[in-house]
Design a protein around this motif. Structure first.
Motif, short mmCIF file in Angstrom:
data_model
loop_
_atom_site.label_atom_id
_atom_site.label_comp_id
_atom_site.label_asym_id
_atom_site.label_seq_id
_atom_site.Cartn_x
_atom_site.Cartn_y
_atom_site.Cartn_z
N GLU A 66 -8.38 -5.73 3.51
CA GLU A 66 -8.87 -4.57 3.74
C GLU A 66 -8.18 -3.93 5.32
OE1 GLU A 66 -12.95 -4.99 3.93
OE2 GLU A 66 -13.24 -5.07 1.81
N LEU A 67 -8.08 -4.73 6.36
CA LEU A 67 -7.53 -4.15 7.52
C LEU A 67 -6.07 -3.94 7.20
CD1 LEU A 67 -7.22 -3.54 10.34
CD2 LEU A 67 -6.83 -5.99 10.68
N LEU A 68 -5.16 -4.65 6.58
CA LEU A 68 -3.81 -4.48 6.47
C LEU A 68 -3.50 -3.31 5.53
CD1 LEU A 68 -2.54 -8.03 5.61
CD2 LEU A 68 -1.69 -6.53 7.51
N ASP A 69 -4.42 -2.97 4.27
CA ASP A 69 -4.53 -1.75 3.33
C ASP A 69 -4.57 -0.59 4.39
OD1 ASP A 69 -4.24 -0.61 0.81
OD2 ASP A 69 -6.38 0.10 1.35
N THR A 70 -5.54 -0.54 5.23
CA THR A 70 -5.99 0.77 6.24
C THR A 70 -4.71 0.87 6.93
OG1 THR A 70 -8.44 0.21 5.96
CG2 THR A 70 -7.31 1.46 7.95
N LEU A 71 -4.07 -0.13 7.86
CA LEU A 71 -2.88 -0.01 8.58
C LEU A 71 -1.76 0.43 7.90
CD1 LEU A 71 -3.17 -3.22 10.93
CD2 LEU A 71 -3.83 -0.71 11.66
N LEU A 72 -1.38 -0.07 6.59
CA LEU A 72 -0.39 0.49 5.65
C LEU A 72 -0.39 1.92 5.79
CD1 LEU A 72 -0.05 -2.34 2.97
CD2 LEU A 72 1.55 -1.87 4.81
N VAL A 73 -1.75 2.39 5.36
CA VAL A 73 -1.84 3.73 4.85
C VAL A 73 -1.59 4.68 6.19
CG1 VAL A 73 -3.53 5.77 4.22
CG2 VAL A 73 -3.34 3.49 2.96
N TYR A 74 -2.19 4.12 7.18
CA TYR A 74 -2.01 4.87 8.70
C TYR A 74 -0.77 5.01 8.99
CZ TYR A 74 -2.58 5.85 13.62
OH TYR A 74 -2.46 6.35 14.75
N ARG A 75 0.01 3.98 9.13
CA ARG A 75 1.32 3.78 9.49
C ARG A 75 2.35 4.90 8.58
NH1 ARG A 75 2.82 0.33 13.21
NH2 ARG A 75 5.18 0.00 12.18
N ALA A 76 2.00 4.79 7.48
CA ALA A 76 2.77 5.74 6.65
C ALA A 76 2.47 7.31 6.85
CB ALA A 76 2.65 5.34 5.09
N LYS A 77 1.29 7.46 7.14
CA LYS A 77 0.74 8.74 7.22
C LYS A 77 1.44 9.23 8.59
CE LYS A 77 -3.40 11.61 7.88
NZ LYS A 77 -4.82 11.32 7.86
N HIS A 78 1.55 8.57 9.58
CA HIS A 78 2.05 8.95 10.82
C HIS A 78 3.40 8.50 10.99
CE1 HIS A 78 -1.78 10.25 12.30
NE2 HIS A 78 -2.29 8.99 11.69
N ASP A 79 4.38 8.47 9.96
CA ASP A 79 5.74 8.08 9.99
C ASP A 79 6.19 7.04 10.97
OD1 ASP A 79 6.15 10.06 8.05
OD2 ASP A 79 6.11 11.50 9.59
N LYS A 80 5.53 5.73 10.84
CA LYS A 80 5.67 4.79 11.61
C LYS A 80 6.85 3.94 11.11
CE LYS A 80 2.65 5.29 14.87
NZ LYS A 80 3.06 5.83 16.26
N PRO A 81 7.65 3.05 11.76
CA PRO A 81 8.78 2.36 11.03
C PRO A 81 8.35 1.13 10.44
CG PRO A 81 8.85 1.98 13.49
CD PRO A 81 7.74 3.34 13.02
N ASN A 82 8.81 0.97 9.22
CA ASN A 82 8.48 -0.16 8.49
C ASN A 82 7.17 -0.01 8.03
OD1 ASN A 82 11.17 -1.03 9.04
ND2 ASN A 82 10.53 -1.86 10.80
N ALA A 83 6.71 0.87 7.65
CA ALA A 83 5.11 1.20 7.25
C ALA A 83 4.69 0.09 6.11
CB ALA A 83 4.92 2.75 7.13
N GLY A 84 5.53 -0.24 5.42
CA GLY A 84 5.22 -0.76 4.02
C GLY A 84 5.33 -2.12 4.19
#
Length: 80
Positions: free
Chosen positions: A35-53
């Motif tokens: 669940e934490l990883l899922d949340t972090l994946l979404v957050y990182r993509a939303k904020h254009d973080k590198p290697n978000a996926g």
């Protein structure tokens, strides 16, 4: 790893000893970590973080670390 447009957790591969995997699963830790990883994946993509996926969780004794890797490096680790 995420392959979806929403950048949700689509794939997970555990590289643990069977007893450790069973302990994580039975304690509920595995579900909460996913669940934490899922949340972090979404957050990182939303904020254009590198290697978000592509997140890799490393467990060493009583410490956890998440590394966000380029897809090529992630695939190398996944294929080990």
């Amino acid at each position: 790893m995420s392959d979806s447009d929403e950048n949700r957790l689509d794939h997970a591969r555990w590289q643990l000893e069977e007893a450790d995997h069973d302990a994580f699963k039975n304690s509920g830790f595995k579900m909460h970590l996913m669940e934490l990883l899922d949340t972090l994946l979404v957050y990182r993509a939303k904020h254009d973080k590198p290697n978000a996926g592509q997140g890799v969780v490393k467990i060493r004794e009583n410490k956890l670390a998440i590394e966000w890797l380029p897809r090529i490096k992630f695939e190398e680790l996944r294929n080990v």
